[in-house]
Design an enzyme around this catalytic site. Sequence first.
Site, short mmCIF file in Angstrom:
data_model
loop_
_atom_site.label_atom_id
_atom_site.label_comp_id
_atom_site.label_asym_id
_atom_site.label_seq_id
_atom_site.Cartn_x
_atom_site.Cartn_y
_atom_site.Cartn_z
N TYR A 179 71.67 52.31 49.67
CA TYR A 179 72.14 52.79 47.70
C TYR A 179 70.99 52.91 47.26
O TYR A 179 69.74 51.96 47.38
CB TYR A 179 73.10 51.98 47.33
CG TYR A 179 72.90 52.22 45.74
CD1 TYR A 179 73.68 53.38 45.41
CD2 TYR A 179 72.56 51.42 44.72
CE1 TYR A 179 73.67 53.82 43.98
CE2 TYR A 179 72.01 51.93 43.89
CZ TYR A 179 72.94 52.84 43.16
OH TYR A 179 73.12 52.62 42.20
N LYS A 223 80.42 59.64 34.59
CA LYS A 223 80.91 58.52 33.89
C LYS A 223 81.51 58.88 32.56
O LYS A 223 82.13 58.07 31.65
CB LYS A 223 79.83 57.26 34.05
CG LYS A 223 79.26 56.83 34.93
CD LYS A 223 79.63 56.73 36.15
CE LYS A 223 79.88 56.49 37.30
NZ LYS A 223 78.27 57.32 38.17
N TYR A 259 72.47 59.67 43.45
CA TYR A 259 73.76 60.40 43.63
C TYR A 259 73.13 62.15 44.28
O TYR A 259 74.08 62.09 45.11
CB TYR A 259 74.44 60.46 42.74
CG TYR A 259 74.49 58.67 42.95
CD1 TYR A 259 75.83 58.26 43.09
CD2 TYR A 259 74.21 58.55 41.49
CE1 TYR A 259 76.03 56.83 43.00
CE2 TYR A 259 74.51 57.12 41.37
CZ TYR A 259 75.19 55.96 41.85
OH TYR A 259 75.96 54.99 41.62
C1 LIG Z 1 78.31 56.94 39.40
C2 LIG Z 1 77.72 58.21 40.31
C3 LIG Z 1 78.29 58.93 41.62
C4 LIG Z 1 79.62 58.56 41.98
O1 LIG Z 1 80.32 58.00 41.07
P1 LIG Z 1 81.27 57.65 41.66
O2 LIG Z 1 82.51 57.23 40.96
O3 LIG Z 1 81.23 55.69 41.90
O4 LIG Z 1 81.58 57.24 43.18
C5 LIG Z 1 77.69 60.49 41.25
N1 LIG Z 1 76.46 61.19 40.88
C6 LIG Z 1 75.71 59.99 39.85
C7 LIG Z 1 74.62 60.92 39.15
C8 LIG Z 1 77.03 58.71 39.20
O5 LIG Z 1 76.14 58.35 38.47
#
Ligand SMILES: *Cc1c(COP(=O)(O)O)cnc(C)c1O
Length: 334
Positions: free
Chosen positions: A263, A49, A289
Amino acid sequence: MDLARFPTFSLVHRPTPLEHLKHLSTALDGPKIYIKRDDCTGLAFGGNKSRKLEFLIGDALEKSATTIVTVGSMQSNHVRQTAAAAVKAGLKCELVLDWRVPWTQAAYGNSGNILLDRLLGATVHLCSRDEGRNDKADEVMAAIEARGEKGYFIPTGGSNAVGSLGYVDCAVEIMEQVKQQNIKVNHVVLASGSGGTQAGMMVGLAGAGSSISCIGIDIDHDPVSVRAEVAGIAAKTAELLGVCAQVEKAELELAEGYGAPEYGMPNPKTIDAINQLAQTEAIILDPVYTGKAMAGLIDMITKNRFGKDEAVVFVHTGGGPGLFAYSDIFENTP
Ligand SMILES: *Cc1c(COP(=O)(O)O)cnc(C)c1O
């Protein structure tokens, strides 16, 4: 592709390393596996992010915003990095968080990312599972405006066309490193949730005319929605950059079957992947993730999805702090 014409606010330690995963590549006996260390972006424990936030905070500052507002789940990595970015930019930050994930360990509500949000001084608004967090964020925005200040709303995951530019930037960085290290790469594999990361990577690679493909792994257990999100954001990002023709030709690849049960909830293969990477490469993945994405990559390699003469880059998108909210899972490890 001209990224320099967009306003940015510097947050990322770049370039993040591109490293060979030697032990894992040998163990799986498939393609050569590299890892792009976007867990090392540097801002308050890092993650994907931060790249998006360079463009989002740049936009907020250009629009003279005073307060950043964003939404997410209690253990959102996006929310934590937004709170940190606001501190660096000298902006106030208000967060709307919910506990929609059916994980009941107490640490989920007071450790990991939420602990860091509070430490970073953000104002936290908790909302119940049924209360819509976007509706609540509208109220927070209205209250900010009513005080005569200027709010800037960042959607879930920082996933819109402006945020996605951060992953166009990452695609450019990977292409430069591939050239510098004199290696050949065929595919980039990454976790896809709110879609902005995959959209930006796809647009960056296709926009530059690269032959490297981008494969997203659905971590939401909702491939129809994730695919639609990625496609929508990619189209808008391509338009913003003026590379629509190239991006329309690119294939949107989203691997499914690795996001169950839902999720925020890992499955046994997620946990195996986390253990395997820690114990073969000292790479720390997370249960929401990157553990799911790595389980997907391992499964695809096992099923001979890639040639042995090919090379794959796994993008480590971060998420480490969230691991501490799930410590109960690892009580019996190894
Ligand atoms: C948010 C996030 C993702 C996914 O990214 P998106 O842009 O939301 O698809 C992947 N890995 C981590 C650790 C994240 O925080």
